[in-house]
Write an enzyme that holds these catalytic residues in place. Structure first.
Site, PDB file in Angstrom:
ATOM      1  N   GLY A  20       2.573   2.011  11.444  1.00 19.15           N
ATOM      2  CA  GLY A  20       3.390   3.701  11.424  1.00 19.15           C
ATOM      3  C   GLY A  20       4.183   4.021  12.577  1.00 19.15           C
ATOM      4  N   GLY A  72       2.611  -2.192   4.205  1.00 19.65           N
ATOM      5  CA  GLY A  72       2.665  -0.341   4.323  1.00 19.65           C
ATOM      6  C   GLY A  72       4.774   0.796   3.831  1.00 19.65           C
ATOM      7  N   GLY A  73       4.617   1.055   5.009  1.00 22.37           N
ATOM      8  CA  GLY A  73       6.220   2.546   4.227  1.00 22.37           C
ATOM      9  C   GLY A  73       6.977   1.591   3.864  1.00 22.37           C
ATOM     10  CB  SER A  95       5.372  -2.257  12.068  1.00 17.13           C
ATOM     11  OG  SER A  95       4.092  -1.011  12.241  1.00 17.13           O
ATOM     12  CD  GLU A 151      -4.194  -1.913   7.689  1.00 18.66           C
ATOM     13  OE1 GLU A 151      -2.974  -1.631   7.189  1.00 18.66           O
ATOM     14  OE2 GLU A 151      -5.210  -1.600   7.386  1.00 18.66           O
ATOM     15  CD  GLU A 174      -2.978   5.917   6.933  1.00 17.58           C
ATOM     16  OE1 GLU A 174      -1.713   4.824   7.417  1.00 17.58           O
ATOM     17  OE2 GLU A 174      -3.394   5.398   5.522  1.00 17.58           O
ATOM     18  CG  HIS A 177      -5.866   1.726   5.117  1.00 24.15           C
ATOM     19  ND1 HIS A 177      -5.024   2.884   6.752  1.00 24.15           N
ATOM     20  CD2 HIS A 177      -5.194   1.197   4.855  1.00 24.15           C
ATOM     21  CE1 HIS A 177      -4.540   2.383   6.319  1.00 24.15           C
ATOM     22  NE2 HIS A 177      -4.089   1.305   5.912  1.00 24.15           N
ATOM     23  CG  ASN A 183      -1.591   0.976   1.892  1.00 25.20           C
ATOM     24  OD1 ASN A 183      -1.981   1.804   0.275  1.00 25.20           O
ATOM     25  ND2 ASN A 183      -2.599   1.268   2.602  1.00 25.20           N
ATOM     26  CD1 TRP A 184       3.761   0.738  -3.028  1.00 26.56           C
ATOM     27  CD2 TRP A 184       3.022   2.236  -5.057  1.00 26.56           C
ATOM     28  NE1 TRP A 184       3.942   0.252  -3.689  1.00 26.56           N
ATOM     29  CE2 TRP A 184       4.431   0.931  -5.114  1.00 26.56           C
ATOM     30  CE3 TRP A 184       3.188   2.945  -5.785  1.00 26.56           C
ATOM     31  CZ2 TRP A 184       4.897   1.235  -6.306  1.00 26.56           C
ATOM     32  CZ3 TRP A 184       3.594   2.595  -7.050  1.00 26.56           C
ATOM     33  CH2 TRP A 184       3.972   1.965  -7.338  1.00 26.56           C
ATOM     34  CE  LYS A 185      -0.464   3.430   5.009  1.00 28.67           C
ATOM     35  NZ  LYS A 185       0.652   3.240   6.422  1.00 28.67           N
TER      36      LYS A 185
END
Length: 690
Positions: A612, A673-674, A652, A606, A536, A534, A447-449
């Site tokens: 994050g 994610g990251g 994470s 999640e 967010e 999600h 997920n590049w966001k």
């Protein structure tokens, strides 16, 4: 026994009663299509419809009626198409019962022909039988689903097609040759003289044969007592019963020369061989094999054997036959019904010795008098048919009963093993030991966001695509990019290697919604997946369960696979409410789906407190909540759906902890994610499946 158990028992008793009766009745009529045709013509004559009954129509009706009855019996026995077949059976029996009621009241036909010549019933017995079968058929139509299946629904087409083909081919074979089984008193091995004998002290019925003769345009009826001279021309004959009494199996057999001489006793007492060419109606007799007939006549003449043609036709028809075939043998007169009973062929050939039937042949397979087979018939000299009957029974068993029996056993064995597998899977210990053997899809999704510009995104996608092409992953890999990347990234990747997805879609199909991107638009870029729910999006943009429900429905409508996110906050985790939270999120947005649609959903758990933050749920914590999620899916959709549902962990996840997380039986991959923004880091997580 419970009421439902009693009903089921009653239904299956009725089912077997009707099935066995129909199979036997249909088969004995199917192997004697000409006999069934004659009976249909008797009915047509009694109803005054014989002039309308074309020979081919009545023959076709004979084959169709026999096949329908036989097939209905087999379909009931195997419980095939239970609703339709039981309703057809009720209609069929209702019609048959009305016909036999007419027979019982008016008595136009003495024998209904329900069981061909195998079993003879009076009209009263036939009516009683049909009333019982009709009652059974009504019970079956009332509770068709109580009939226990002998074969699974998926294999029923085999029984249907094989049964129809078998019975039609049997009728065609018996029509071309002779009936497989001969139930008539003139079967091979029968002693005609004994069949005509009356038991001592028993009074028999009286019959009178009337001959219709013509002279100078005048027609008159004569009996044997006043049979006229040869100046009269024979037109027809009929035999009627004038008084009741014991009727022997053979009661209407007589052979009368064209001069009126009865030579019945002489023929039956002949110690030599006598060939009888039986042709009930010479006008309709098949003359295609007259050469074979003439050859047999010549053989008989050369060897001092009798050869007599028997017919019920007129002198005109006899003369026409002689003109067409060059026949030099004599013809005698015998009752037409008797001739049709003697052999189901027009013409057919019978061989007698001292009144015993030694052999019978259709005009389609007349014997070669100099062949070894024919010499064997003469040598045996007894005409016993028991060995032939046993052989024929064995052939029927081998060609019809055994294939269906083997199919049934194979089908039931398959059903039993399937049942055992289901039972195994419902066993908790079995599930614990075999969780990792499930075939559900393993996925690592990035997920590049809101990261990477278009050029950077395309470059990363190409790098990942090349790496996965060079070294195939042991799982499915998905990258979910911002909207502006989708169309460009779709052009540079092979989606068999690296699938593409969006990070969101609108909850509206189309319209004046500035800045929104619909599910249809996402699909048009070439994307296969979309992330919905999600944390967010829930937190920053206030996406409610109702909004997410609409998004899920629109995504599925446009053939997008949904990665649906659920998870609890730190406060909810500390309050031990994580189970309640994830259950509510599923119930609010995806548990409204059908089983078929839910199978297109990938769940991503999640823990919000780990997104994050650098914090990660332990592998045991993650497994515990994943197992709980699978259990509530099982409660809603069943064990099979739960076992097939992919559940990802997102929180994470890194290359360092991915192997431990992915080793758990209920964790099927990760939503990253990251760590998905760098090819090496993302590839390290993908390689955890190795």
């Amino acid at each position: 026994m419970t009421v439902s158990g009693t009903q089921r028992l009653l239904v299956n008793i009725c089912r077997l009663t009707v099935a066995v009766t129909f199979i036997f009745s249909g088969f004995v009529k199917a192997i004697d299509p000409l006999g069934t045709q004659y009976k249909i013509e008797d009915y047509a004559e009694a109803a005054g419809l014989l002039s309308m009954a074309n020979t081919w129509v009545t023959l076709g009706l004979s084959v169709a009626l026999s096949a329908l009855e036989f097939c209905l019996g087999v379909f009931l026995l195997f419980a095939i198409h239970r609703r339709v077949v039981t309703r057809i059976t009720v209609v069929f029996m209702a019609v048959m019962t009305l016909i036999t009621l007419w027979l019982w009241i008016a008595d136009p036909v003495k024998d209904c022909g329900c069981f061909g010549d195998a079993i003879h019933l009076s009209n009263g017995q036939t009516l009683l039988k049909n009333v019982i079968l009709l009652a059974c058929a009504v019970v079956l139509a009332w509770r068709p689903l109580d009939m226990v299946r002998f074969i699974s629904r998926s294999n029923q087409w085999i029984v249907v097609n094989y049964t129809v083909l078998f019975i039609v081919l049997v009728s065609a074979y018996c029509l071309y040759h002779l009936p497989l089984f001969d139930f008539r008193p003139y079967h091979v091995g029968a002693d005609i003289k004994k069949g005509m004998e009356m038991p001592p002290g028993v009074k028999g019925p009286e019959f009178e044969t009337t001959f219709i003769m013509e002279k100078d345009g005048e027609k008159k009826e004569f009996t044997l007592e006043n049979y006229p001279d040869s100046t009269w021309t024979f037109i027809d004959s009929k035999t009627v019963q004038t008084s009741d009494g014991y009727v022997p199996p053979i009661h209407d057999f007589s052979i009368t020369t064209d001069e009126g001489e009865d030579i019945t006793e002489e023929v039956l007492a002949d110690k030599g061989y006598t060939f009888l060419l039986v042709a009930p109606q010479l006008e309709k007799a098949d003359d295609s094999n007259f050469g074979d007939i003439d050859r047999i006549h010549e053989y008989a003449d050369d060897n001092g054997m009798r050869f007599i043609g028997l017919t019920a036709s007129s002198d005109k028809a006899i003369d026409r036959w002689r003109e067409m075939t060059g026949a030099e043998y004599d013809f005698c007169i015998t009752d037409g019904t008797t001739l049709k009973t003697m052999i189901r062929s027009n013409p057919g050939l019978m061989l007698l010795k001292e009144g015993r039937v030694i052999g019978k042949w259709s005009h389609n397979d007349l014997p070669d008098p100099i062949s070894e087979d024919f010499k064997k018939v003469l040598a045996e000299n007894k005409g016993k048919d028991s060995v032939q009957t046993a052989t024929k029974l064995l052939k029927v068993v081998m060609w019809f009963v055994l294939p269906l029996l083997f199919l049934t056993l194979a089908d039931r064995l398959w059903a039993w093993t399937h049942w055992v597998r289901r039972k195994k899977k419902s066993n908790k210990l079995y599930k614990l030991l075999n969780r990792k053997k499930t075939m559900r899809k393993k996925i690592v999704a990035g997920n590049w966001k809101m990261n990477l510009n278009l050029q950077e995104g395309v470059a990363l996608a190409k790098e990942l695509n090349d790496a996965l092409t060079a070294e195939k992953a042991n799982c499915d890999v998905v990258i979910c990019t911002p909207f502006i990347h989708l169309a460009s990234v779709a052009q540079v990747i092979n989606q068999d290697v690296l699938a593409l997805g969006a990070e969101n879609c609108a909850d509206k199909e189309k319209g004046a919604y500035t800045g929104e991107v619909s599910a249809e638009m996402v699909k048009s870029t070439g994307a296969q997946y979309v992330i919905l729910g999600h944390s967010e999006r829930r937190g920053y943009y206030n996406e409610t369960p109702e909004i997410l429900k609409e998004k899920v429905l629109l995504a599925l409508k446009n053939d997008l696979k949904v990665i649906f996110c659920i998870g609890e906050s730190l406060e909810e985790r500390e309050a031990n409410k994580q189970n309640e939270v994830v259950k509510a999120e599923l119930e609010g947005s995806v548990f409204n789906l059908s089983e078929e649609d839910f199978r297109k959903i990938v769940i991503a758990y999640e823990p919000i407190w780990a997104i994050g933050t650098g914090k990660t749920a332990t592998s045991d914590q993650a497994e515990e909540i994943h197992a709980y999620i699978r259990s509530i899916i099982a409660e809603k959709y069943g064990e099979a759906v739960a076992d097939d549902t992919t559940i990802l962990y997102g929180g994470s996840c890194k290359a360092s902890n991915a192997p431990e997380l992915f080793a758990k039986p209920d964790i099927d991959g990760g939503l990253i994610g990251g760590a998905s923004l760098k090819a090496a880091d993302f590839k390290g997580i993908i390689d955890a499946w190795k």
